[in-house]
Design an enzyme around this catalytic site. Structure first.
Site, mmCIF file in Angstrom:
data_model
loop_
_atom_site.group_PDB
_atom_site.id
_atom_site.type_symbol
_atom_site.label_atom_id
_atom_site.label_comp_id
_atom_site.label_asym_id
_atom_site.label_seq_id
_atom_site.Cartn_x
_atom_site.Cartn_y
_atom_site.Cartn_z
ATOM 1 C CG ASP A 1 -4.396 2.608 4.749
ATOM 2 O OD1 ASP A 1 -3.255 2.973 5.311
ATOM 3 O OD2 ASP A 1 -4.971 3.535 4.230
ATOM 4 C CB SER B 1 -1.816 5.508 3.913
ATOM 5 O OG SER B 1 -2.868 5.645 3.434
#
Length: 298
Positions: free
Chosen positions: A182, A38
């Site tokens: 993600d 991320s």
């Protein structure tokens, strides 16, 4: 082999940048392997290039519009704190457009391409340093690690963007017949992967306190509840990643140096505030400096 691992954490990535700046510029650590999840995936390429000031400028100047092309919430200042509320019109418009998520993050995709140039990508490939991006394959229900050595420039930028897409608030991407989101939904701290790839000394920056210092306030609205639930789940994933990483390290003879945030930086890492992120970057640098001074004195 020496590796730098940076966890997910949204806007808290500014703190990780400050820690990495001290490790790279002051301690002059040279890493052969970089792994990011991320927000960590946004940092690792520029850190490998040793272009710390460039990525610092990005992290200390972004705002909501730098990230979201359709922001699903509004931010209100109340009792000295920032609170989020549903952007009803924006969310409804997104659903009418056929989107599966509350918001979209195409501005972040453009920011990544504008920040990491094709020339810099070529330099990274020539340096023979492995840069790994963590993504979550929702269709196959598995984590995937994308190496800079296996993809071209356009794909690499896209994988970085995908790794940062905190669904359902940000874009859900369909690629190669699968839906991706993600990387933190599967692996927040890819320490185990670093060891599996040959790392024996790892500096891991964890964008969370080592010990829980807070009790969350009651949720004020549906979005507040959703972010609280996701934070809870990601905290559990992070703790599991760290436990497994420590276990694998003890059996492989690897050393892990953990850098946690010493205090709670924010309860909502989807809020990108330039002033706070500038402060967090400096806090990260100061914390790494203090931690290494204390270690050398022991």
């Amino acid at each position: 082999m020496r590796a730098l691992v940076i966890s997910g954490g949204g806007s808290k990535g500014a703190f990780a940048g400050g820690v990495a700046q001290f490790l790279i510029e002051d301690l002059r650590k040279d890493y052969q392997l970089y792994l990011g999840t991320s927000t960590g995936s946004l940092l690792v390429s520029h850190l490998a290039l040793k272009k710390v000031e460039k990525i610092k400028q990005v992290y200390t100047s972004v705002n909501q519009y730098s990230i979201f092309s359709h922001c699903p919430f509004t931010i209100k200042q109340k009792y000295g704190t920032q609170q989020i509320a549903i952007n009803h019109f924006g969310v409804l418009r997104n659903f009418l457009r056929g989107s599966k998520t509350f918001g979209e993050s195409f501005n972040l995709r453009d920011l990544i391409r504008n920040t990491l140039t094709r020339e810099e990508f070529d330099v990274l490939r020539e340096q023979r340093k492995d840069i790994i991006i963590t993504v979550s394959n929702l269709s196959l229900n598995q984590v995937e690690y994308k190496s800079i050595n296996d993809v071209d420039y356009e794909e690499f930028c896209e994988w970085i963007w995908i790794s940062c897409n905190y669904t359902p608030f940000m874009s859900l991407v369909r690629k190669n017949g699968c839906e991706y989101a993600d990387g933190g939904l599967s692996t927040m701290v890819p320490v185990e992967e670093a060891i599996n790839r040959g790392a024996r000394e790892i500096d891991a920056i964890i964008l969370h306190t080592e010990v829980n210092y807070m009790n969350r306030m009651p949720s004020r609205n549906a979005f507040d509840l959703l972010t609280t639930m996701f934070s809870f789940m990601l905290d559990r994933i992070e703790s599991q990643n760290i436990r497994i990483g420590k276990f694998v390290a003890s059996h492989r003879g690897a050393i892990i140096n953990f850098y946690y945030t010493p205090t709670v930086l924010t309860t909502n890492s989807l809020i990108f505030n330039k002033e706070k992120m500038t402060k967090w970057w400096q806090n990260g640098y100061d914390y790494a400096k203090m931690k290494n001074r204390e270690t050398s004195e022991i």
